[in-house]
Design a protein around this motif. Structure first.
Motif, PDB file in Angstrom:
ATOM      1  N   GLN A 142      46.755  47.190  31.551  1.00  0.00           N
ATOM      2  CA  GLN A 142      45.700  46.836  32.507  1.00  0.00           C
ATOM      3  C   GLN A 142      45.176  48.081  33.218  1.00  0.00           C
ATOM      4  OE1 GLN A 142      44.791  43.605  33.747  1.00  0.00           O
ATOM      5  NE2 GLN A 142      46.175  42.336  32.543  1.00  0.00           N
ATOM      6  N   ASP A 143      46.092  49.002  33.544  1.00  0.00           N
ATOM      7  CA  ASP A 143      45.719  50.146  34.372  1.00  0.00           C
ATOM      8  C   ASP A 143      46.675  51.294  34.089  1.00  0.00           C
ATOM      9  OD1 ASP A 143      45.274  52.020  36.311  1.00  0.00           O
ATOM     10  OD2 ASP A 143      45.442  50.637  38.010  1.00  0.00           O
TER      11      ASP A 143
ATOM     12  N   GLN B 274      44.802  42.622  39.534  1.00  0.00           N
ATOM     13  CA  GLN B 274      43.724  42.045  40.329  1.00  0.00           C
ATOM     14  C   GLN B 274      43.897  42.406  41.815  1.00  0.00           C
ATOM     15  OE1 GLN B 274      43.779  37.783  40.367  1.00  0.00           O
ATOM     16  NE2 GLN B 274      41.565  37.630  40.634  1.00  0.00           N
TER      17      GLN B 274
ATOM     18  N   ALA C 277      43.149  46.084  42.969  1.00  0.00           N
ATOM     19  CA  ALA C 277      41.742  46.450  43.118  1.00  0.00           C
ATOM     20  C   ALA C 277      41.302  46.403  44.580  1.00  0.00           C
ATOM     21  CB  ALA C 277      40.876  45.533  42.265  1.00  0.00           C
ATOM     22  N   THR C 278      41.910  45.520  45.363  1.00  0.00           N
ATOM     23  CA  THR C 278      41.481  45.381  46.759  1.00  0.00           C
ATOM     24  C   THR C 278      42.545  45.840  47.751  1.00  0.00           C
ATOM     25  OG1 THR C 278      42.297  43.113  46.778  1.00  0.00           O
ATOM     26  CG2 THR C 278      39.980  43.418  46.245  1.00  0.00           C
TER      27      THR C 278
END
Ligand code: FAD
Ligand code: FMN
Lengths: 427, 153
Positions: A24-25, A360, A363-364
């Motif tokens: 994913q990252d 997810q 990201a924030t």
């Protein structure tokens, strides 16, 4: 900015999670932490020693550490404050952006019936850890294999226990089963094994292929009782077909009789002078009871929490358990999240779901200057790393006896000697 | 050459092997890797050489990620005439049904008129060889055969 992620537990779910997170990252920095000096969890310490093909999945996990930049930090025990350990979960959360609990469930579920503490009664977790040479297993906890054994439970772990108690020494060629274990089982000359399941045969939890495998060992005679219990016995049912296959085996020279009974529940263990000598079982409606003589009984009825991480509270207050979210920056995966069900592949899909949730949230997530592993290295000098595992691995392979793949180091002391000494001299 | 590599897996060994094929052969060929779980047999591009990689489970069955593909293909009259493929298996010789998953998949593709190139080789999880050590020379040979076929056509 590099996010610092700690995955606690280097078993399949922790390793698959690291793999999925990197997909994913690729920029995250991942440390996989384990309380043992060595990685791979139940792949090394649960999966049966004669199932090397299954253990080979660790080659996949090895890549994480060898090529993908994931760090292994061993010999670090994480607990709630109340339980001692090396560092508390709260302290760990303070030094990482994300902490994932993938510590599995290692305690044997108790039956809660009379006599469970008699000498001769043992949980399948304790037994299979010993057979896999887990460093925390104590020989003193282990009953000598008896002449007459009862196994309670019908899952694949029960089938592992049954197979290992009924195989012969020479059949362990190519495994990493310690010869001291094989010899003590051979010396016991087990004559009869009763396998007790609560559900009807067609609904038993085992995989048919596990049952078939047991029939491959020479000298075993099978009695299959209660096929007509409850549900009509359907010979098309793969589980029943596998059992019928066993019933047809006519051994040339019988060593041991294996009896499968379905639709019975254990009532109590009966003993004298603190020692087991029988198992009392009954039909659920009480219509029938049986007393089976035995000098060893293995309970293989599932696993539970060792309570050292306050799992119940974490799970009950979880923000979004389905995706592994426990709280801010805290996640759960694998058996710790789902409970003690499911195979290695199940943990893979499970970890992919949890990795997606973490990616997810990252990201924030606000930026931080979490120090990550540096803070651990500053605080502890007993940690092991992947290179230490490679030395242990190499040593175990090189020191094995004829016909075996490895000779596992059986104590933390021996592991740490290899793990830490060499690190000191090369630093 | 353009090659589509499709894998079926449960514990991820087959997927990892495909990633290895990508690192080894990706510079020389145009490789696209897909999980069989995300492929509909009716959507296969018949003009592209396909390499299948699949393990076996249960009692010689296909791994979970290959099952939906196989079920769709089995129950359909999809015609794969013109499709050339090679297939590599992952298995464990402890099981009597060694390599039966990839065998089922190969048989099914052939039954739907696809043409198999070269032998199906199976990596044995019991053995000492790494899957990539068995698969790399196999892959190179199959690609050479496929190239020769497309040159001849
Ligand atoms: C006896 C047995 C045999 C099995 N055989 C098979 C099989 O043949 N095939 C199959 O597919 N599945 C098998 N399974 C199931 C499989 O092992 C599990 O699905 C899987 O291991 C669960 O993965 P996990 O990562 O959640 O937990 P685990 O594998 O248990 O890993 C947890 C890790 O966390 C570490 N840990 C625990 N507490 C702490 C702490 N407080 N601090 C730091 N570290 C900690 C442990 O040391 C361990 O390394 C078997 C299970 C058992 C019990
Ligand atoms: C429960 C189980 C059943 C298996 N059954 C078979 C089988 O019938 N035949 C075979 O060749 N291999 C069998 N295998 C071995 C796997 O195919 C092998 O481990 C392979 O490397 C897994 O690849 P994957 O990770 O891509 O799924 C089985 C493995 C497990 C764990």
């Amino acid at each position: 900015m590099t996010r610092k992620i700690a995955i606690i537990g280097a078993g399949p779910s922790g390793c698959y999670l690291a793999q999925a997170l990197l997909k994913q990252d690729a920029t995250v920095e991942i440390d996989i932490i384990d309380r043992l000096p060595v990685p791979f969890g139940l792949v090394r310490y649960g999966v049966a020693p004669d199932h090397q093909g299954t253990k080979a999945v660790s080659r996949q996990f090895a890549r994480l550490f060898e090529r993908q930049g994931v760090n292994f930090i061993g010999n670090l025990d994480i607990c709630t404050d109340a339980h001692g350990g090396d560092i508390s979960l709260d302290d760990l959360r303070a030094i990482y952006d994300v902490v994932v609990l993938a510590t599995g469930l290692s305690s044997d579920r108790k039956l809660g019936i009379a006599g469970e503490d008699l000498q001769g009664v043992v949980g399948s977790g304790v037994l299979t850890r010993a057979w896999n040479d887990h460093p925390d297993s104590k020989d003193s906890e282990l009953p000598a294999p008896g002449k007459q054994v009862a196994i309670i439970g019908n899952g694949n772990v029960a089938m592992d226990v049954l197979r290992i108690l009924s195989k012969q020494d020479h059949e362990y060629e190519g495994s990493d089963f310690g010869s001291h274990h094989a010899e003590s089982i051979a010396a016991a000359k087990v004559e009869r094994i009763e396998v007790i399941g609560r559900s009807p045969a067609g609904m038993a939890k085992f995989d048919p292929v596990m049952v078939k495998e047991i029939g491959k060992s020479a000298g075993l005679k099978f009695e299959i009782h209660d096929l007509d219990f409850d549900a009509a016995s359907d010979s098309e049912n793969p589980k029943i077909a596998a059992l019928n296959g066993l019933a047809e085996i006519e051994p040339d020279a019988k060593r041991c009789t294996i009896s499968f009974r379905f639709g019975w529940s254990p009532v109590s263990f009966i003993g004298a002078d603190g020692k087991l000598n029988a198992l009392h079982i009954a039909r659920a409606d009480g219509s029938e009871t049986l007393e089976l003589p035995c000098d060893m009984a293995v309970t293989a009825v599932g696993f539970s929490d060792d309570q050292r991480l306050g799992r119940m509270d974490l799970i009950e207050s979880a923000a979004d358990l389905d995706n592994g979210r426990l709280g801010d920056g805290l996640y759960a995966a694998g058996w710790f999240r789902r409970g003690p069900q499911g195979t290695i592949p199940d943990n893979r899909s499970d970890s992919q779901i949890v990795a997606a949730a973490i990616a997810q949230d990252l990201a924030t997530m606000p930026e931080s200057d979490a120090p990550g592993r540096e803070a651990l290295f500053a605080r502890f000098d007993h940690l092991t790393d992947y290179a230490a595992w490679q030395r242990i691995d190499e040593h175990e392979r090189a020191s094995c006896t004829e016909g075996r793949l490895r000779n596992k180091l059986r104590t933390r002391r021996d592991m740490l000697k290899l793990a830490l000494n060499v690190t000191e001299t090369t630093q | 050459m353009k090659i589509n590599i499709l894998y079926g897996t449960e514990t991820g060994n087959s997927e990892m092997l495909c990633e290895d094929l990508e690192s080894e052969f990706g510079d020389d060929h145009e490789l696209e890797i897909m999980n069989l779980a995300e492929v509909d047999p009716a959507d296969l591009d018949l003009s592209v050489f396909h390499v299948f990689v699949s393990s076996s489970y249960g009692d010689g069955e296909l791994p979970a990620s290959a099952k939906p593909f196989a079920e769709k293909l089995e129950g359909s009259d999809t015609d794969l005439a013109g499709l050339s493929f090679a297939i590599f298996g992952l298995g464990d010789s402890d099981y009597e049904t060694f390599g039966h998953g990839s065998e089922q998949l190969a048989d099914m593709l052939v039954k739907h008129n696809a043409k198999q190139v070269g032998p199906r080789v199976i990596h044995d999880a019991q053995g000492d060889d790494l899957a990539e050590d068995v698969a790399f020379p196999w892959f190179a040979e199959r690609v050479a055969e496929a190239e020769a076929m497309s040159d001849a056509a």
